[in-house]
Write an enzyme that holds these catalytic residues in place. Structure first.
Site, short mmCIF file in Angstrom:
data_model
loop_
_atom_site.label_atom_id
_atom_site.label_comp_id
_atom_site.label_asym_id
_atom_site.label_seq_id
_atom_site.Cartn_x
_atom_site.Cartn_y
_atom_site.Cartn_z
N HIS A 158 0.82 -1.23 0.00
CA HIS A 158 0.00 0.00 0.00
C HIS A 158 0.85 1.27 0.00
CE1 HIS A 158 -3.61 -2.29 0.36
NE2 HIS A 158 -3.33 -2.77 1.57
N ASP A 193 -2.78 -10.50 -2.69
CA ASP A 193 -3.33 -10.05 -1.41
C ASP A 193 -4.80 -9.66 -1.63
OD1 ASP A 193 -2.09 -8.68 1.40
OD2 ASP A 193 -3.92 -7.72 0.65
N HIS A 195 -6.30 -7.17 -0.65
CA HIS A 195 -6.43 -5.72 -0.87
C HIS A 195 -5.71 -5.31 -2.16
CE1 HIS A 195 -6.80 -6.18 3.57
NE2 HIS A 195 -7.77 -5.30 3.39
N ASP A 282 -4.56 -12.83 3.15
CA ASP A 282 -5.78 -12.34 3.80
C ASP A 282 -7.04 -12.56 2.97
OD1 ASP A 282 -4.70 -10.49 2.08
OD2 ASP A 282 -4.66 -8.84 3.51
#
Ligand SMILES: [Zn+2]
Length: 345
Positions: A158, A193, A195, A282
């Site tokens: 991120h 991931d 995200h 995740d």
């Protein structure tokens, strides 16, 4: 497979997190490293400590002032009246003509896109050592290893060139890709991931020499909210070299693996000389961040398909949060990747 881990990364153990207007415990805790190591242990994999990488390896991706802020921000913060134990920003620049500020309170907002990557006294050392793991894994692959794994935390995908966020400090996947670029002309980054890998996308958005592909939960109501859409395909020379595959939160193995096949197809068209895999775990059905519904078998199958694609791979640990299942998720993925029995239930 060579695996890299630096014990100093445990000293970064953030506490603060703001979710839905409440202060809650941060999900990116040091204990994650123990669980991930347990996962490696189930496959008989051990870790080695990486050497220190030169600052130039970080500057290949990040701005010098961002690195300076990470290195000195906590000390400056502690001099504020009634300072809290961690650097957490509370004001953010919102306009393109914003000026780079002097005060650490303002620089925190400049260099952190949200409140979920608090900086403590040892965070700089920890994130540098995490980056060392990524650089060591990239060098191992550049020297001919078919694959290497970097057990790094805090994660990194991120983080942009100039700003941290979303539990991430230095962007280790991007740093690993930059390291590989010294040896190869074309690198692909595959981010699985749950995200969107917004920081990685942003770093390479105008470049054709690093293809970025991210498959993730749809962001209209899920972090990082403002990016991750299919229409984001790159800009300038990078036009056509970013692929986002947003998926519904209800996605299970079949839909997730279908997206993986699309991602691998795009990567195959690009024909990279090496691959960086941003391995978030995740997307698992029991992960506390509740993104998607992938099972251990799904992870094992993803590992098999990525291995079958045949690229030299630097595997960089991204998300996957505190749950007893985190160890099994890693063992399942790497077990599939290495063609080993995972010992998963
Ligand atoms: Zn994640």
């Amino acid at each position: 497979m060579r695996c890299f881990y630096a014990p100093e990364t445990r000293a970064h153990d953030p506490q603060f997190r703001l979710t839905h207007g409440r202060v809650v415990t941060n999900a990116e805790r040091a204990e994650r490293a123990t669980l991930l190591q347990e996962g490696l242990g189930r496959l008989g994999l051990t870790t080695e400590t990486p050497p220190e990488a030169p600052r130039a390896a970080l500057e290949a991706v990040h701005t010098a002032r961002f690195l300076d802020f990470l290195e000195t921000g906590w000390q400056a913060w502690q001099k504020l009246p009634n300072a809290g134990p961690e650097v957490v920003p509370n004001a953010f620049p919102r306009v393109p003509y914003a000026s780079y500020p002097e005060a650490v309170t303002a620089r925190a907002g400049w260099h952190m896109s949200d409140t979920s990557a608090p900086i403590g006294p040892e965070s700089w050392t920890a994130t540098r050592r995490a980056a060392d793991c990524g650089v060591a894994a990239a060098r191992a692959v550049a020297e001919g290893a078919p694959a290497a794994y970097a057990l790094c935390r805090p994660p990194g995908h991120h983080t942009t060139a100039d700003a941290a966020g979303g539990h991430c400090l230095l962007n280790v996947s991007a740093i690993a890709a930059a390291e590989l670029r010294q040896h190869h002309d074309r690198i692909a980054i595959l981010d699985i991931d749950v995200h969107h890998g917004n920081g990685t996308q942003d770093i390479f958005y105008d470049r054709a020499d690093v293809l970025t592909v991210s498959m993730h939960a749809e962001t209209h109501d899920y972090y990082p909210f403002f990016t991750g859409y299919a229409h984001e395909t790159g800009t300038g020379a990078g036009t056509g070299y970013n692929l986002n595959l947003p998926l519904p939160r209800s996605t299970r193995d079949a839909g997730w693996l279908q997206a993986l096949d699309r991602a691998l197809e795009r990567i195959s068209d690009y024909a990279p000389e090496a691959l960086v895999l941003s391995l978030g775990l995740d997307a698992h059905e029991n992960d506390p961040l509740d993104g998607m519904k992938v099972s251990f078998d799904g992870f094992a199958e993803a590992g098999r398909r990525i291995a079958a694609a045949g690229y030299p791979v630097v595997i960089v640990q991204e998300g996957g949060y505190l749950s007893p299942d985190l160890s099994t998720s890693l063992a399942s993925f790497l077990g599939g990747f290495l063609g080993k029995d995972t010992g998963a239930a």
